[in-house]
Design a protein around this motif. Structure first.
Motif, PDB file in Angstrom:
ATOM      1  N   LEU A 280     -41.987  74.896 -36.402  1.00 28.90           N
ATOM      2  CA  LEU A 280     -40.961  74.061 -37.209  1.00 28.90           C
ATOM      3  C   LEU A 280     -40.186  74.473 -37.930  1.00 28.90           C
ATOM      4  CD1 LEU A 280     -43.483  70.991 -38.135  1.00 28.90           C
ATOM      5  CD2 LEU A 280     -41.824  70.966 -36.488  1.00 28.90           C
ATOM      6  N   VAL A 281     -40.479  75.686 -38.652  1.00 27.32           N
ATOM      7  CA  VAL A 281     -39.670  76.377 -39.474  1.00 27.32           C
ATOM      8  C   VAL A 281     -38.535  77.025 -38.452  1.00 27.32           C
ATOM      9  CG1 VAL A 281     -39.510  78.203 -41.091  1.00 27.32           C
ATOM     10  CG2 VAL A 281     -41.180  76.668 -41.403  1.00 27.32           C
ATOM     11  N   ALA A 282     -38.970  77.603 -37.378  1.00 27.46           N
ATOM     12  CA  ALA A 282     -38.142  78.170 -36.578  1.00 27.46           C
ATOM     13  C   ALA A 282     -36.973  77.286 -35.934  1.00 27.46           C
ATOM     14  CB  ALA A 282     -38.862  78.873 -35.658  1.00 27.46           C
ATOM     15  N   LEU A 283     -37.766  75.990 -35.505  1.00 23.52           N
ATOM     16  CA  LEU A 283     -36.927  75.124 -34.890  1.00 23.52           C
ATOM     17  C   LEU A 283     -35.841  74.463 -35.582  1.00 23.52           C
ATOM     18  CD1 LEU A 283     -39.832  73.045 -33.135  1.00 23.52           C
ATOM     19  CD2 LEU A 283     -37.972  74.488 -31.906  1.00 23.52           C
ATOM     20  N   ARG A 284     -36.083  74.526 -37.009  1.00 25.01           N
ATOM     21  CA  ARG A 284     -35.017  73.959 -37.923  1.00 25.01           C
ATOM     22  C   ARG A 284     -33.794  75.121 -38.130  1.00 25.01           C
ATOM     23  NH1 ARG A 284     -39.666  72.626 -41.381  1.00 25.01           N
ATOM     24  NH2 ARG A 284     -40.155  70.353 -40.579  1.00 25.01           N
ATOM     25  N   ARG A 285     -33.914  76.398 -37.519  1.00 24.62           N
ATOM     26  CA  ARG A 285     -32.833  77.030 -37.664  1.00 24.62           C
ATOM     27  C   ARG A 285     -31.902  77.009 -36.430  1.00 24.62           C
ATOM     28  NH1 ARG A 285     -37.062  81.386 -38.203  1.00 24.62           N
ATOM     29  NH2 ARG A 285     -37.476  81.674 -40.352  1.00 24.62           N
ATOM     30  N   THR A 286     -32.380  76.186 -35.561  1.00 24.71           N
ATOM     31  CA  THR A 286     -31.680  75.917 -34.052  1.00 24.71           C
ATOM     32  C   THR A 286     -30.872  74.753 -34.392  1.00 24.71           C
ATOM     33  OG1 THR A 286     -33.303  74.508 -33.225  1.00 24.71           O
ATOM     34  CG2 THR A 286     -33.686  76.821 -33.013  1.00 24.71           C
ATOM     35  N   LYS A 287     -30.049  74.441 -33.346  1.00 21.32           N
ATOM     36  CA  LYS A 287     -29.346  73.121 -33.016  1.00 21.32           C
ATOM     37  C   LYS A 287     -30.031  72.026 -32.643  1.00 21.32           C
ATOM     38  CE  LYS A 287     -24.908  75.825 -33.133  1.00 21.32           C
ATOM     39  NZ  LYS A 287     -23.525  76.028 -32.520  1.00 21.32           N
ATOM     40  N   LEU A 288     -31.337  72.218 -32.288  1.00 18.43           N
ATOM     41  CA  LEU A 288     -31.934  71.238 -31.784  1.00 18.43           C
ATOM     42  C   LEU A 288     -32.140  69.975 -32.720  1.00 18.43           C
ATOM     43  CD1 LEU A 288     -34.814  72.950 -30.017  1.00 18.43           C
ATOM     44  CD2 LEU A 288     -33.100  72.172 -28.623  1.00 18.43           C
ATOM     45  N   LYS A 289     -32.323  68.747 -31.980  1.00 21.45           N
ATOM     46  CA  LYS A 289     -32.352  67.536 -32.852  1.00 21.45           C
ATOM     47  C   LYS A 289     -33.744  67.027 -33.127  1.00 21.45           C
ATOM     48  CE  LYS A 289     -30.055  65.325 -29.523  1.00 21.45           C
ATOM     49  NZ  LYS A 289     -29.382  66.859 -28.794  1.00 21.45           N
ATOM     50  N   PRO A 290     -34.401  67.170 -34.290  1.00 25.26           N
ATOM     51  CA  PRO A 290     -35.383  66.763 -34.699  1.00 25.26           C
ATOM     52  C   PRO A 290     -35.796  65.406 -34.120  1.00 25.26           C
ATOM     53  CG  PRO A 290     -34.584  67.789 -36.544  1.00 25.26           C
ATOM     54  CD  PRO A 290     -33.429  67.308 -35.605  1.00 25.26           C
ATOM     55  N   CYS A 291     -37.051  65.221 -33.518  1.00 25.77           N
ATOM     56  CA  CYS A 291     -37.326  63.980 -32.859  1.00 25.77           C
ATOM     57  C   CYS A 291     -38.772  63.618 -32.627  1.00 25.77           C
ATOM     58  CB  CYS A 291     -36.364  63.404 -31.629  1.00 25.77           C
ATOM     59  SG  CYS A 291     -36.566  64.484 -30.390  1.00 25.77           S
ATOM     60  N   PHE A 292     -39.462  62.591 -32.913  1.00 22.14           N
ATOM     61  CA  PHE A 292     -40.815  62.287 -32.583  1.00 22.14           C
ATOM     62  C   PHE A 292     -40.989  60.791 -31.993  1.00 22.14           C
ATOM     63  CE2 PHE A 292     -40.512  65.024 -36.386  1.00 22.14           C
ATOM     64  CZ  PHE A 292     -41.263  66.177 -35.758  1.00 22.14           C
ATOM     65  N   ILE A 293     -41.696  60.570 -30.977  1.00 24.25           N
ATOM     66  CA  ILE A 293     -41.946  59.385 -30.642  1.00 24.25           C
ATOM     67  C   ILE A 293     -43.383  58.946 -30.764  1.00 24.25           C
ATOM     68  CG2 ILE A 293     -42.990  60.319 -28.178  1.00 24.25           C
ATOM     69  CD1 ILE A 293     -41.349  57.782 -26.908  1.00 24.25           C
ATOM     70  N   VAL A 294     -43.174  57.481 -31.069  1.00 23.34           N
ATOM     71  CA  VAL A 294     -44.598  56.843 -31.237  1.00 23.34           C
ATOM     72  C   VAL A 294     -44.624  55.466 -30.358  1.00 23.34           C
ATOM     73  CG1 VAL A 294     -46.162  55.552 -33.019  1.00 23.34           C
ATOM     74  CG2 VAL A 294     -44.844  57.839 -33.744  1.00 23.34           C
ATOM     75  N   ARG A 295     -45.625  55.473 -29.467  1.00 19.17           N
ATOM     76  CA  ARG A 295     -45.440  54.593 -28.492  1.00 19.17           C
ATOM     77  C   ARG A 295     -46.995  53.756 -28.545  1.00 19.17           C
ATOM     78  NH1 ARG A 295     -46.750  53.831 -23.158  1.00 19.17           N
ATOM     79  NH2 ARG A 295     -47.455  56.051 -22.816  1.00 19.17           N
ATOM     80  N   TYR A 296     -46.651  52.404 -28.216  1.00 19.94           N
ATOM     81  CA  TYR A 296     -47.933  51.554 -28.047  1.00 19.94           C
ATOM     82  C   TYR A 296     -47.589  50.624 -26.812  1.00 19.94           C
ATOM     83  CZ  TYR A 296     -51.817  48.651 -28.690  1.00 19.94           C
ATOM     84  OH  TYR A 296     -52.998  47.930 -28.677  1.00 19.94           O
ATOM     85  N   ALA A 297     -47.754  51.043 -25.629  1.00 18.61           N
ATOM     86  CA  ALA A 297     -47.450  50.460 -24.366  1.00 18.61           C
ATOM     87  C   ALA A 297     -46.149  50.551 -24.047  1.00 18.61           C
ATOM     88  CB  ALA A 297     -47.961  48.927 -24.384  1.00 18.61           C
ATOM     89  N   ASP A 298     -45.445  49.357 -24.234  1.00 18.90           N
ATOM     90  CA  ASP A 298     -43.868  49.352 -23.761  1.00 18.90           C
ATOM     91  C   ASP A 298     -43.019  49.384 -25.233  1.00 18.90           C
ATOM     92  OD1 ASP A 298     -44.732  46.737 -23.858  1.00 18.90           O
ATOM     93  OD2 ASP A 298     -42.965  46.038 -23.194  1.00 18.90           O
ATOM     94  N   ASP A 299     -43.684  49.240 -26.041  1.00  9.17           N
ATOM     95  CA  ASP A 299     -43.232  49.239 -27.493  1.00  9.17           C
ATOM     96  C   ASP A 299     -43.329  50.672 -28.228  1.00  9.17           C
ATOM     97  OD1 ASP A 299     -41.990  48.345 -29.792  1.00  9.17           O
ATOM     98  OD2 ASP A 299     -43.578  46.954 -30.400  1.00  9.17           O
ATOM     99  N   PHE A 300     -42.310  50.978 -28.422  1.00  6.97           N
ATOM    100  CA  PHE A 300     -42.007  52.643 -28.827  1.00  6.97           C
ATOM    101  C   PHE A 300     -40.736  52.856 -29.858  1.00  6.97           C
ATOM    102  CE2 PHE A 300     -39.365  52.553 -25.019  1.00  6.97           C
ATOM    103  CZ  PHE A 300     -38.326  53.408 -25.370  1.00  6.97           C
ATOM    104  N   LYS A 301     -40.975  53.953 -30.792  1.00  6.12           N
ATOM    105  CA  LYS A 301     -39.907  54.126 -31.701  1.00  6.12           C
ATOM    106  C   LYS A 301     -39.819  55.876 -31.496  1.00  6.12           C
ATOM    107  CE  LYS A 301     -40.718  50.574 -34.870  1.00  6.12           C
ATOM    108  NZ  LYS A 301     -39.393  49.864 -34.527  1.00  6.12           N
ATOM    109  N   ILE A 302     -38.521  55.950 -31.701  1.00  4.79           N
ATOM    110  CA  ILE A 302     -38.108  57.543 -31.544  1.00  4.79           C
ATOM    111  C   ILE A 302     -37.722  57.815 -33.510  1.00  4.79           C
ATOM    112  CG2 ILE A 302     -36.680  59.432 -30.934  1.00  4.79           C
ATOM    113  CD1 ILE A 302     -36.458  57.584 -28.217  1.00  4.79           C
ATOM    114  N   PHE A 303     -38.422  58.563 -34.039  1.00  7.75           N
ATOM    115  CA  PHE A 303     -38.015  59.134 -35.461  1.00  7.75           C
ATOM    116  C   PHE A 303     -37.018  60.289 -35.559  1.00  7.75           C
ATOM    117  CE2 PHE A 303     -41.498  56.322 -35.733  1.00  7.75           C
ATOM    118  CZ  PHE A 303     -41.504  55.482 -36.616  1.00  7.75           C
ATOM    119  N   THR A 304     -35.932  60.405 -36.365  1.00  5.00           N
ATOM    120  CA  THR A 304     -35.346  61.542 -36.586  1.00  5.00           C
ATOM    121  C   THR A 304     -34.726  61.472 -37.860  1.00  5.00           C
ATOM    122  OG1 THR A 304     -33.389  62.702 -35.481  1.00  5.00           O
ATOM    123  CG2 THR A 304     -33.111  60.567 -35.725  1.00  5.00           C
ATOM    124  N   THR A 305     -33.997  62.667 -38.107  1.00  6.33           N
ATOM    125  CA  THR A 305     -33.677  62.883 -39.624  1.00  6.33           C
ATOM    126  C   THR A 305     -32.284  62.511 -40.137  1.00  6.33           C
ATOM    127  OG1 THR A 305     -33.120  65.058 -38.828  1.00  6.33           O
ATOM    128  CG2 THR A 305     -35.372  64.973 -39.829  1.00  6.33           C
TER     129      THR A 305
END
Length: 628
Positions: A280-305
């Motif tokens: 994660l420390v290395a990824l934060r040095r890149t231009k990638l967009k931090p994102c995480f998905i949490v899904r329950y069936a067809d109900d989902f959320k994508i978290f970012t900073t």
């Protein structure tokens, strides 16, 4: 669900797998899938005798087994068939499978609209269960860890816990909410079958049958060209297959990105990071967009900073779902939420990030509450239950009210402000409850063990007793921190199962195998299945003496004889050694004396024997006369 609760939970499906000695097969399928094997010949596993009989048991233990399809039959109608007939029926149907029509039923949704259910016949549900049991371990190995709906051992609480984790620990204060229009009704059949193929399901006969299941005619509507009908046993698994591709696509944008290590001299190596924190420390040095998905069936959320990241993810996700999954997005319900200023709704909760100052440092932590519409729904349900008590005035209706209150407490207890929410509900309803119970309720009564367990320490405003049953306090709930799912918990590994339950212990596992593999001829599948369950529950020992059962010395006894209307249901059966079975039926004093003395029958054992003798129509044995 907390790990401590999972450990003590009796997992029926795992017990059933062990009883039918099929767990090793499922473990092998899971392990091979983890190693990216392709499965070209799984049809024979689906129609194996053990898998079909296990499917019958799992259907029988499910409440939905008594739900009627278009042909009006239930699992009770199939219970009278013998084992061979059940197995032959499934195999014969699958030779040229043509599914029965699906019964359409509409049930009310929480928003007041109607949800269409498609209910297959019990025969087709049995066949779908046979497929589910073989497909699930293969597909479970491929599913993303942050997918929680319709999966073994996972719950909505796990999804809420992971959402809070990303807000608190990863500082993801922006969330992308995407709502898919009528997901279950619009799944593309061709795309779904291709996804199954890519996940290793390469048996063309199996894929052909699944295709026919998807296209089963719906009563009054004709054959569907898309969608997976809610109500089918296989539908939840197939729905996860469709959205699993989305999970891994989001994962690949950040945490799953194959970043390589950088040495102290600034050189990039081809060695992947073993430690997630370092990666994660290395990824934060890149231009990638931090994102995480949490899904329950067809109900989902994508978290970012950040908001900028959220906008890019929102647009990319909409395009990806439209292009890859051929599904539409609801523009009214899809949006970006700044959690520092607004709530985001998820699984009946609303989630927000609030500022907290500790040791002079400011950080944002999650605040969760019940949705306002959920509070209204609960108030209406409680009012309905109270009305039923006033009309019915029986203990059963009071138990129903208490069960409802305990149920909503257990679900919403992971909201940080749950006490405040239920306090408001009780405050708004107190006058109504007191008015309705003014004649029925007493001021004194007894508290059940369940009441003491969950509400014993709660300070009551006023206690209502009806039929000497204490009403559970509506505001008597406290916050319980949701636990993040432990990815080691798994139905298909020894370590994972050890975290769920203790493996069944038998006095003689070889005798269990004999009971399982040698059904009693010309007897119902219900009898033979319950016989296996009973042997397992009694751990291969006589229910009266506790002695080990043996192949030449055991009898599965009907408590109420079939000649007197006794059935083959589980509660009417008991395993005994032969002499104890003889003692129940014998009225010869010399036989009774011999058996009582031979097995040192004490007073407690004799009480059980006399209970069984009474059911078969015999008199009580008096031990004092016979043993003396």
């Amino acid at each position: 669900m907390p790990t401590s609760e999972i450990k003590t939970l009796k997992k029926k499906k795992l017990r059933n797998n062990e009883c039918y000695d099929i767990q090793l097969l499922f473990d092998n399928l899971y392990n091979r899938s983890k190693l990216n094997y392709n499965f070209n010949k799984i049809y024979d596993l689906i129609i194996s005798r053990e898998n079909i009989l296990l499917a019958y048991r799992n259907i029988k233990s499910n409440k939905g087994g008594k739900t009627k399809g278009v042909n009006k039959t239930t699992i009770l109608d199939m219970g009278g068939m013998d084992n061979d007939r059940i197995v032959d029926y499934v195999r014969h149907r699958l030779q040229n499978y043509q599914p029965h029509s699906i019964r359409r039923k509409y049930i009310p949704k929480k928003n007041g609209k109607l949800r269409p259910l498609g209910i297959p016949t019990i025969e087709d549900r049995l066949i779908q269960q046979c497929f589910l049991q073989i497909l699930e371990p293969i597909l479970e190995a491929k599913f993303h860890n942050d997918s929680y709906g319709f999966r073994p051992n996972r719950s909505t609480h796990n999804a809420v816990a992971k959402s809070c984790f990303y807000i608190n620990n990863s500082k993801c204060h922006y969330v992308v909410d995407v709502d898919i229009k009528g997901f279950f009704d619009n799944v593309d059949h061709g795309k779904l079958l291709k996804q199954l193929w890519s996940l290793g399901i390469r048996d063309k006969k199996v894929l052909s049958i699944i295709s026919k299941m998807l296209k089963a005619e719906i009563e009054g509507e004709g054959k569907p060209t898309k969608g997976t009908p809610q109500g089918g046993i296989l539908s939840p698994l197939l729905a996860n297959v469709v959205l699993n591709e989305l999970d891994w696509w989001i994962d690949s944008q950040w945490l799953g990105f194959k970043a390589n290590q950088i040495t102290n001299f600034g050189r990039i190596t081809d060695r992947p990071y073993k430690n997630t924190s370092n990666k994660l420390v290395a990824l934060r040095r890149t231009k990638l967009k931090p994102c995480f998905i949490v899904r329950y069936a067809d109900d989902f959320k994508i978290f970012t900073t950040s908001y900028e990241n959220a906008v890019k993810l929102f647009n990319a996700t909409k395009d990806w779902i439209s292009t890859r999954l051929k599904l539409e997005i609801s523009p009214e319900k899809s949006k970006i939420v700044n959690l520092k200023t607004n709530y985001s709704e998820f699984l009946g909760f609303k989630i927000k990030a609030v500022e907290r100052v500790k040791d002079g440092k400011t950080k944002y932590v999650t605040k969760t509450k019940m949705l306002d519409k959920e509070k209204v729904r609960i108030k209406n349900n409680i009012k309905g239950a109270i009305k039923d008590i006033c009309d019915d005035n029986t203990p059963k209706s009071m138990y129903k009210l208490n069960s409802m209150i305990l149920g909503v407490h257990n679900y919403y207890k992971v909201a940080t402000l749950v006490s405040e929410d239920f306090g408001q509900i009780e405050h708004n309803m107190y006058s109504y409850i007191r008015f309705k119970f003014r004649q029925l309720a007493k001021s004194k009564g007894t508290f059940s063990d369940t009441y003491e367990k969950f509400y014993g320490k709660y300070k009551r405003r006023k206690q209502f007793f009806i039929h000497d049953i204490a009403m559970y306090p509506i505001s008597g709930v406290t916050f319980s921190k949701p636990i993040i799912f432990n990815s080691r918990i798994c139905n298909y590994t020894k370590v994972g199962r050890g975290m769920i339950h203790q493996k069944l212990e038998f006095a003689n596992k070889y005798l269990l195998a004999h009971v399982m593999n040698n059904s009693v001829p010309n007897r119902s599948v219900e009898y033979n299945d319950n016989r296996i369950s009973l042997f397992s529950a009694q751990k291969g020992r006589c229910a009266i003496t506790g002695l080990d059962l043996k192949l030449s010395n055991m009898h599965c006894h009907h408590k109420t004889p079939r000649s007197k209307g006794g059935t083959d249901e589980y509660k009417n059966l008991i395993f005994l050694i032969d002499d104890i079975h003889l003692l129940i039926h014998s009225n010869k004093s010399i036989t009774q004396k011999r058996i009582l003395n031979q097995f040192n029958i004490d007073k407690k054992m004799l009480e059980k024997i006399n209970e069984l003798r009474k059911l078969v129509g015999n008199y009580n044995i008096t031990d004092y006369k016979l043993v003396a």
